[in-house]
Design an enzyme around this catalytic site. Sequence first.
Site, short mmCIF file in Angstrom:
data_model
loop_
_atom_site.label_atom_id
_atom_site.label_comp_id
_atom_site.label_asym_id
_atom_site.label_seq_id
_atom_site.Cartn_x
_atom_site.Cartn_y
_atom_site.Cartn_z
N SER A 94 -2.39 -2.16 4.12
CA SER A 94 -1.13 -0.90 4.41
C SER A 94 -0.12 -1.81 4.35
O SER A 94 1.15 -0.16 4.16
CB SER A 94 -1.82 -1.31 6.71
OG SER A 94 -1.16 -2.73 6.76
N ASP A 270 4.13 -1.44 16.04
CA ASP A 270 3.24 -2.29 16.56
C ASP A 270 3.46 -3.58 16.17
O ASP A 270 1.97 -3.98 16.17
CB ASP A 270 1.84 -1.58 15.45
CG ASP A 270 2.20 -1.55 13.98
OD1 ASP A 270 2.92 -2.30 13.40
OD2 ASP A 270 1.25 -0.74 13.11
N HIS A 273 3.79 -3.37 11.47
CA HIS A 273 4.04 -3.19 9.97
C HIS A 273 5.90 -2.98 10.43
O HIS A 273 6.32 -2.28 11.52
CB HIS A 273 3.65 -1.62 9.96
CG HIS A 273 2.15 -1.55 9.71
ND1 HIS A 273 1.36 -1.25 10.79
CD2 HIS A 273 1.11 -2.07 8.53
CE1 HIS A 273 0.04 -1.42 10.25
NE2 HIS A 273 0.36 -1.75 8.89
#
Length: 798
Positions: A94, A270, A273
């Site tokens: 991600s 978070d 990221h």
Amino acid sequence: MAALAYTLGKREINHYFSVRSAKALAVGAVLLLAACHAASRRYQGDDSCEYLLSSGRFLGEKLWQPHSCMMHKYKSGEAKDCLADKHITFIGDSRIRQLFYSFVKLINPQIKEEGNKHGNIPFEDKSSSLKVDFLWYPEVNGSMKQRIKSWTEGSSPKPHIIIAGAATWSIKIHNGSNEALTQYKINITSIAPLLEKLAKSSDVYWVLQDPVYEDMLSESRKMITNEKIDAYNEAAVSILNSSSKNSKARVKVFSASRLIAEETIMQSLDGLHLPESSREMSAMILMNVYCNKVMKPIDGSCCQPRPPITLIQKLAFCFFGASAVGYLILVLIRRNDHRKNKPCTDMESGEEKKPTTNTSAVSTLETLLLCLCKLGLIMAYFYLCDRANLFMKENKFYTHSSFFIPIIYILVLGVFYTENTKETKVLNREQTDEWKGWMQLVILIYHISGASTFLPVYMHIRVLVAAYLFQTGYGHFSYFWIKGDFGIYRVFQVLFRLNFLVVVLCIVMDRSYQFYYFVPLVTVWFMIIYVTLALWPQIVQKKANGNCFWHFGLLLKLTSLFICIYFLSCSQGAFEKIFSLWPLSKGFELNGSVYEWWFRWKLDRYVVFHGMLFAFIYLTFQKRQVLSEGKGELLFPSKVSNLLLFISVVSFLTYSIWASSCKNKTECNEMHPSVSVVQILAFILIRNIPGYARSVYSSFFAWFGKISLELFICQYHIWLAADTKGILVLVPGNPMLNIIISTFIFVCAAHEISQITNDLAQIVVPKDNVVLLKRLLCVGGFFSGLLFLSAVEEQSRH
């Protein structure tokens, strides 16, 4: 006591530190720094791409500064041009997906982050035949290996650029176990040879894992600690660096993103990221790594090879080398002759006889060769600073303190060196030198601090440039009006002094004449002033004193000049047609267009005329004894002086308030040509109406004023860097010390060039008109040769 201490302090400084000793110290500093940088590049490598990918620091909050080189900020059009017909693949988890989106937004800022987060994401720009893909492989495992293997052994087309990286999923899925780390090492070991094979034909980057903000991580991610991430990164680096015997083909490790994340991860939503600004920096680094060598932006020195040496540059270096050899031979011959021709005693008279030889020609030749030798050494330093890859370059970064604090320093120094003037006339020579000096120092601080991004400062600096041109109009008009000397000797003396350094730099640094825009400006305006006053009827002060009619004749000439200026300012097409004619176009074009010249000329189109008009009015008042220019006297009667001072202060402040409230640079630039004279005239009156103010000047500022032209030109290459876009770094890691040392060397070089120019002007531009015309024919031949060589060079490039 204070006055005595002040005088003694100046005397002590001047006694222990002369210009000659300063220049000797500057030469020693250059040699030492050059040796240190050469040794550093030899033993640590000179690949700025490695620095770009692996090291750097933040300037402020939003500007990332790689170690030793400059990043270019790519726009959408530039990115498309660079990456046209290319296929780029991001493969990983991600975090790599986020980097993919940031990279794609550099190409198309309208793209949105949407779609399957745990799947492949394609992007295509049909206008440039560009494809960018994201492949979802969150772990370094067999699946990732098979995908990479399909590029090396299968029929799948190889991407031109591959950006890969993964680790956090392995830590999360296996709960941070040591067995998972061991398996990661095994997997990346099996993948590394495939990546190395790809790296022979594609650009392959392995992105190290960014740190996390552990306090913000959710419960399902608490096992992803910075300690674990460091272990995975160490494994990746050690395996990838040891997997290739050929360092040129190895996979490039992208670790700068980790340094960026260390400063910004606290802004994460978070804890895992990165914030968007950090990802944009990482994407811009990747764009610079690949595109700088393709697009070759001036302000992007990272990953750029040294520009090839042109034929003209080679000939210039040969010329300076031949001058050095010639000077050494001449010195040896002189020494040998001196030994042979020692004074001998006449036996009959008992007196010493000296050899009767004419040494004037030899002395002139020796002076010429010595000047060329010194100039050649200085030009070598210019080339090393801004064309070779010996010294480092960094981006500018503006803060209010970086501009205003140095301004305060120089103001204090200027006041410290206050002295009495030799004469007390308005705008006397010492005062104009002082004016040029402090303006030049402010402009230098403006350039190195990057203050052009702050509009109020930009508008005030525009006034300073206008004031230089105002002095051009005032000074040259005053000379022609008072002296009545329109001979070619005066004209070519001025042209030589203005243009000598710039012509040399155009040759040595391979730049257009218009690149050094201020010199073309003052040169063209000098010729306009000369033609205006030299054309029939020639009206000078001596003629006008006999008949007031001639004053009206001169005003008619000035009115005609104003009309011409106004016409050209309203007709860009006519202006560009004039300066697009060959051979003018070779000097005034920049990047194939004369628009930059049009913009510079138009920005201060009236101020030279204002300077001429002011000189005419002032000299007329002076001749009619309207002014009181004695020491300590008010310039006008008391009431008039007080009123003019009040109006001047109000006008000065009003302009500053208007300039500081500017919101749009384009609109303010439109107003500038008409209103800049307000602040200039206000300053002149404030500076000259009080008798005391007119009777003192700052010798500190005046010293810099005498070399202001050389300072303005030299800054392009040996103080700033990348043709003024960045800052020269002689002492890496210590910005303050670097500025001090580079400034010291820069000022010494400018002063020496000023002396060389003055010496050569006496030799190259003789007073004998017949000899001067012959020299001008030689100069014409020289420039014809330059045009021919330039055409040959341009044809060979194409």
